[in-house]
Design a protein around this motif. Structure first.
Motif, PDB file in Angstrom:
ATOM      1  N   GLN C 131      15.429  55.709  -7.147  1.00  0.00           N
ATOM      2  CA  GLN C 131      15.644  54.794  -8.260  1.00  0.00           C
ATOM      3  C   GLN C 131      15.565  55.566  -9.576  1.00  0.00           C
ATOM      4  N   ASP C 137       9.547  50.217 -16.786  1.00  0.00           N
ATOM      5  CA  ASP C 137       9.763  49.898 -15.368  1.00  0.00           C
ATOM      6  C   ASP C 137       8.552  50.330 -14.537  1.00  0.00           C
TER       7      ASP C 137
ATOM      8  N   SER D  46      15.560  48.507  -4.956  1.00  0.00           N
ATOM      9  CA  SER D  46      15.188  47.500  -5.951  1.00  0.00           C
ATOM     10  C   SER D  46      14.003  46.661  -5.472  1.00  0.00           C
ATOM     11  N   TYR D  47      13.779  46.618  -4.182  1.00  0.00           N
ATOM     12  CA  TYR D  47      12.617  45.884  -3.658  1.00  0.00           C
ATOM     13  C   TYR D  47      11.309  46.484  -4.182  1.00  0.00           C
ATOM     14  N   THR D  49      11.010  48.005  -7.164  1.00  0.00           N
ATOM     15  CA  THR D  49      11.140  48.210  -8.609  1.00  0.00           C
ATOM     16  C   THR D  49      10.928  46.909  -9.371  1.00  0.00           C
ATOM     17  N   THR D  51      11.451  45.377 -13.099  1.00  0.00           N
ATOM     18  CA  THR D  51      12.122  45.704 -14.357  1.00  0.00           C
ATOM     19  C   THR D  51      11.921  44.629 -15.427  1.00  0.00           C
TER      20      THR D  51
END
Lengths: 206, 206, 206, 206, 206, 206
Positions: C131, C137, D46-47, D49, D51
């Motif tokens: 990522q 973040d 994305s799991y 992360t 944001t």
């Protein structure tokens, strides 16, 4: 940028199955104030209240009467790490030697005079601790150790137990050892007595 | 006397959703004797018995053969805090450097002579502990530390591992570092070697 | 009524020795508000305050700078289950592949743009998750899994880590694998490369 | 050789029901790398992360703005033992006295100067610890203890909290004590003030 | 700005005393790689190695021979959550009914054929699970439940136990119930047999 | 084959210091039957017995009288996960709003009629649960939540508490908020009242 092969997908499904498998188990830390009711309706104050000790029918006889207030009978306790029980001892009755595999017990005498005993695991000869408890006394039975009580008085004795688990469990030793048809050879060799003594011990169990 | 607003109701639904969310996770304390089988039928003795180690097909080659006896392959272990594995080492084989992220391991040699190594986290220079183990010896690999074994003998070696978790996990370092296509810049800078060495290390991984 | 033999006394002394033995270990539940200072003087507010991150000297080069705020550098954390670290990444630097054997990490970007990677334990092929993180973040590195970061930008990047243990530990993989003189036969067989490649990987480690 | 009566079967069903009951609860040890997503699809990067801290709308006023990064808003944290929060304090604002029933907090100042306070449970008179924190300072609020912050400066202050639980919870004391219509007799006797003062304290709560 | 009264100081001393009190106890999470040796000298590889199972003297007779590899005999295990034992069963011998109050056991048969039994806590009639184990089979005895083994063959049987605690403990039931001089009235009422049977059971215990 | 540099030795000394540091803390799992007495003499039955509740002097007035039976007053509880307290409520008295930061409480009414209240952490408006308890009723106050009791009757009420920790702690809210000289600006802004109301609330605290 994450990449996954088809193989990983099937491995993932295996992990998901494991998740389902492991969902049942626990005396864990809470991550909420309390576990919601099974019907998932918002709780009211009665969800936190246990009233079934108000009128206990006492069964006369030679055994103590035990009413458990644990996560089975009082679901709000789920995940909260404590349970209770009310014990009523008719005159001359015993609470037979037993262990709680999942919790320490403190026993508080509400009424009367009670004899208690606890045996530790000292090797090769365990140590017996005995005590006469009077009203308002507390005795501690650490997790997993054998203990018992006897009411040697002419009066009913009442006591209240606190446990360090929401479901401490109960191993009743007379019934566990002599009421489930263990191979007599195991019992005669273990208790170093003849088979007719084992037979007599077993005959009185249900 | 308890009062709740409509707002509280919707908040409660959020808590209930959280309950569902958090249902999967755990190596918690038991609140039962054992977790019931997935089919919720009463268990019999076979539920407690693992027989798949009776006939292990050994795959020859340069890597040790590992058969896991954990909560995935033996569901009764759920919530009970222990797992095992059988390891068979063909002559000349290694069990590559790895960690178990969720458990300590004790390794018991069943047959043969085995070289083992363990590296701690001392800073700035970690310490390597190595040992030659003979039949019936035990070596401890604490949770999360890198360790390996090698069979330098001409004979098959067999060993039996015990873990402090029902699913200790496995981070196989050669494959994790060089088999998943980590950005070569990360690897060349981290291992302080040229990109062609990284390419060679990566080429042999699947 | 308690009775004890001389034997029990000596057994007791053995238990007492065990008590001393087991006194060191722990990330346990607190039974106090906080552990008292080592000098047992009453604490003041500075006992709860960590000020050593105010002026961090950044060492230029290809590696990230890490300042740990854990139970060793900040003793009040003892028994409280959380620790932190400040990470400063010069341009082009890496935080080499590593694990924390005793804790999950969340990484929060304070300044700059950072590339991160995490590898799980899926078998037989682990999965890499990568990522790009921007200021503010957060990324999660679960306990014991291999992970790394790289600053591919021209600017200094700063990030702040939170851990689920007061002393999560660090297994730095380049140094652990190639800096402690593991038997080259183990490494050539494990990484499936020639001994000269292992020699090159080892030569650059201290 | 295992035998079971019909009685045992029904007892077993009771145990199975208990299993379902106890499935919801937990901050337990993991037995997997991480809990799978609720949709059981293989996760991607994305799991891991979060944001949503990139663009925080700050609500001016006398109270601090808190954005929680816990297991509710960031489900990957399930079972991983850590959570975070971003706090933004407009000039002159307070974070009212409160406790986190399920976790210790470390607070890291990102920007500005912040006054903090912590009260322990010393009896009969608790002890107040106060401190002025500057950028990059950390202060520890142990689990369950009352604490607060105030921004006495003319500038916005930003801070970042780390918790030792995935869902530490929040007991906001002004609202909990004076916003839920506790019997005024309880409050007047507890706070030892007249009922009109209690009425004033209650009037301003929603 | 922190202020403390003299009273608080004395309260603090009380807390410090409590700290000393509570120092002994534990199977906690580690906060180090492993507990250092008692002499605080840097450990070497022998600290991690247990070699006392190489030459076990087997005592013939009707009882199994047990050699414990736990935190008492092998201190490196402190805080690591796992222990082991070697069991040797002469022909016809039993391992008497017992519980481990602090750990689950998995039993792995190294050599020979072994009969095992486990009794759960189902109420009112516990359930007996029995099994014949062959070489390489594993059976699970969950924490705190009564279990036993018997070697009904003509050959020596050897088995290796793994435990989920560094010191699982042992409650040997024949000795605990009939070898510590429990009040005969408790035993006659509990086992529902005459006092001469209790006397015979007690006479054979040391 | 283990090798160590002089550096590693000094690192080891640092670890040993850490061991000493971390020795104080804990409500951990036991690894013994129970913690030995502080004088390390073999315990007798009185070590397990608490008799100080036999004759409690009740102090009349508007506050409940609490006698704690925890690891401080009853050291055998160390590591056993449970504690108790006796509460005596003169007519008209309150047990002021408070929390126990380290444990859930169940409250059992021994004598009389008691009003209880519990506030959860629902956001933005917490929920109050209130109940009238009669003799033998039990109410649950989950860990860390605010709760109180009041005796609105003309008679003395007695109750007995069980806790899920050996030292649950007490945050008395009136004294913690208004008895430690918190900056009045914090309190006026938090409680949204004028400084003279804060002054009145503070004046009555010691």
């Amino acid at each position: 940028m994450a990449s996954r092969s088809a193989l990983a997908v099937s491995t993932f499904l295996c992990l998901a199955a494991l998740a389902a498998l492991s969902a049942h188990a626990a005396d864990p830390e809470e991550i909420r104030d309390f576990a919601p009711p099974a019907d998932y309706a918002p709780p009211n104050a009665s969800y936190f209240t246990f009233t079934e000790l108000r009128n206990i029918d006492v069964k006369q006889g030679q055994f103590a009467n035990v009413t458990n207030v644990n996560v089975v009978s009082f679901p709000v306790l789920s995940g909260l790490g404590v349970a209770n029980a009310l014990l009523v001892y008719p005159p001359g009755s015993v609470n037979v030697p037993h262990t709680h595999p999942r919790g320490t017990e403190t026993l508080f005498v509400l009424e009367g005079t009670l004899e208690v005993g606890l045996i530790d695991t000292t090797l090769p000869v365990p140590v017996l601790f005995t005590q006469t408890l009077y009203k308002n006394d507390i005795f501690v039975f650490p997790r997993g150790l054998v203990h018992f009580q006897i009411n040697k008085s002419k009066y009913v004795v009442r006591a209240y137990a606190s446990f360090s688990s929401t479901n401490p469990g109960l191993v009743s030793l007379p019934r566990t050892l002599f009421g489930v048809h263990i191979d007599p050879e195991v019992l005669t060799k273990s208790f170093e007595v003849s088979s007719d003594i084992i037979a007599k011990l077993s005959a009185v169990q249900p």
